[in-house]
Enzyme design. Structure first.
Site, PDB file in Angstrom:
ATOM      1  N   TYR A 216     -12.354   5.726 -14.506  1.00 16.18           N
ATOM      2  CA  TYR A 216     -12.571   4.570 -13.629  1.00 16.18           C
ATOM      3  C   TYR A 216     -13.340   3.482 -14.366  1.00 16.18           C
ATOM      4  CZ  TYR A 216     -14.026   1.848  -9.538  1.00 16.18           C
ATOM      5  OH  TYR A 216     -14.245   0.827  -8.631  1.00 16.18           O
TER       6      TYR A 216
ATOM      7  N   LYS B  83     -11.824  -0.324 -15.159  1.00 15.37           N
ATOM      8  CA  LYS B  83     -12.382  -1.563 -14.619  1.00 15.37           C
ATOM      9  C   LYS B  83     -12.909  -2.485 -15.719  1.00 15.37           C
ATOM     10  CE  LYS B  83     -11.561  -0.795 -10.270  1.00 15.37           C
ATOM     11  NZ  LYS B  83     -10.627  -1.643  -9.486  1.00 15.37           N
TER      12      LYS B  83
ATOM     13  N   ASN C 258      -5.865  -5.584  -5.470  1.00 17.04           N
ATOM     14  CA  ASN C 258      -6.985  -4.882  -4.848  1.00 17.04           C
ATOM     15  C   ASN C 258      -6.858  -3.365  -4.897  1.00 17.04           C
ATOM     16  OD1 ASN C 258      -9.276  -4.528  -2.772  1.00 17.04           O
ATOM     17  ND2 ASN C 258      -7.528  -3.598  -1.743  1.00 17.04           N
TER      18      ASN C 258
ATOM     19  N   ASP D  15       0.867  -1.183   0.000  1.00 14.16           N
ATOM     20  CA  ASP D  15       0.000   0.000   0.000  1.00 14.16           C
ATOM     21  C   ASP D  15       0.903   1.232   0.000  1.00 14.16           C
ATOM     22  OD1 ASP D  15      -3.274   0.221   0.994  1.00 14.16           O
ATOM     23  OD2 ASP D  15      -2.104   2.064   0.849  1.00 14.16           O
TER      24      ASP D  15
END
Length: 253
Positions: A156, A160, A90, A37
């Site tokens: 976005y 995706k 993720n 992260d």
């Protein structure tokens, strides 16, 4: 026996939300987890919490949009635990609901860098390891925004949709080499991804939330983690190239 006993899993975006929940569940099920992260203090805390209850976790701060950080992440996993079995992409960011007419190159490239190029690079780095072992599992966290046209802005949404395409491509092309690649498409989930939204475009926001009334409820990170556990385990040995929608029925209307 635990479902992921002695497996090594890399999980990006693991400082909070779905990534944290997946890391915690994987560790509970016996996996050695490598957490990534940009929030260094966040992943260190998650790793400490996992280790404190008898799990095995290390934190590798970094930005998956940067090739050097991707290399360091996967190399650290292998150097620390000897191998890699599971990759969970993720990490993701929103795009302020900016429509195509107003999207800037900077916004487009930043969203694509994290949501699409980053996963491509972690997959690219991991595949030689998986192919040598003739075994490996990739789980991409997509979104219902990758199935529908307007759950977010143009960048976005495009990222995706492309991530789902990448998932299917990898799944088919490497299926005969022991690699499985699947995606989860969550609907509204209570996570910190909303923190990446700043001054949302009002036109795009109104278009995106126009279908919000059809959303039965928001989900919790733990509900996505259980799907990620299934996909990573031998329970899903015949599941490859699938997109599992987890949205409480939102897109079923």
């Amino acid at each position: 026996m635990n479902k992921l006993e002695n497996k090594v899993a890399v999980i990006t975006g693991a400082a909070a939300g779905m990534g944290k929940a997946i890391a915690q569940l994987y560790a509970k099920e016996g996996a050695k987890v490598v957490l990534s992260d940009i929030n260094e203090s966040g992943i260190k805390q998650v790793a400490e919490e996992i280790n404190a209850i008898g799990g095995m976790a290390i934190a590798v701060p970094g930005n998956i949009a940067i090739q050097h950080d991707v290399d360091a992440l996967i190399d650290t996993a292998v150097n620390t635990y000897g191998t890699l079995d599971i990759l969970v992409n993720n990490a993701g960011i929103m795009d302020n609901f900016v429509p195509a007419e107003e999207v800037t190159d900077e916004l487009w490239e930043r969203v694509m860098g994290v949501n699409l190029t980053g996963p491509m690079r972690t997959i690219r780095k991991s595949l030689p390891i998986f192919r040598t072992k003739v075994s490996g599992t990739i789980i991409n966290i997509a979104s219902v925004g990758g199935l529908q046209g307007s759950r977010a802005g143009a960048a976005y949404t495009a990222s995706k949709h492309a991530l789902i395409g990448l998932t299917k491509n990898v799944a088919f092309q490497y299926a005969d080499q022991g690699v499985r690649c699947n995606a989860i498409a969550p609907g509204g989930v209570n996570t910190s991804i909303g923190d990446t939204i700043q001054s949302p475009n009002q036109f795009g926001l109104q278009k995106a939330i126009s279908g919000a009334a059809f959303n039965p409820r928001s989900g919790e990170a733990d509900e996505i983690a259980t799907i990620a556990l299934f996909l990573a385990s031998t329970d899903a040995s015949f599941v490859n190239g699938a997109v599992i929608v987890a949205d409480g029925g939102w897109t079923a209307y």
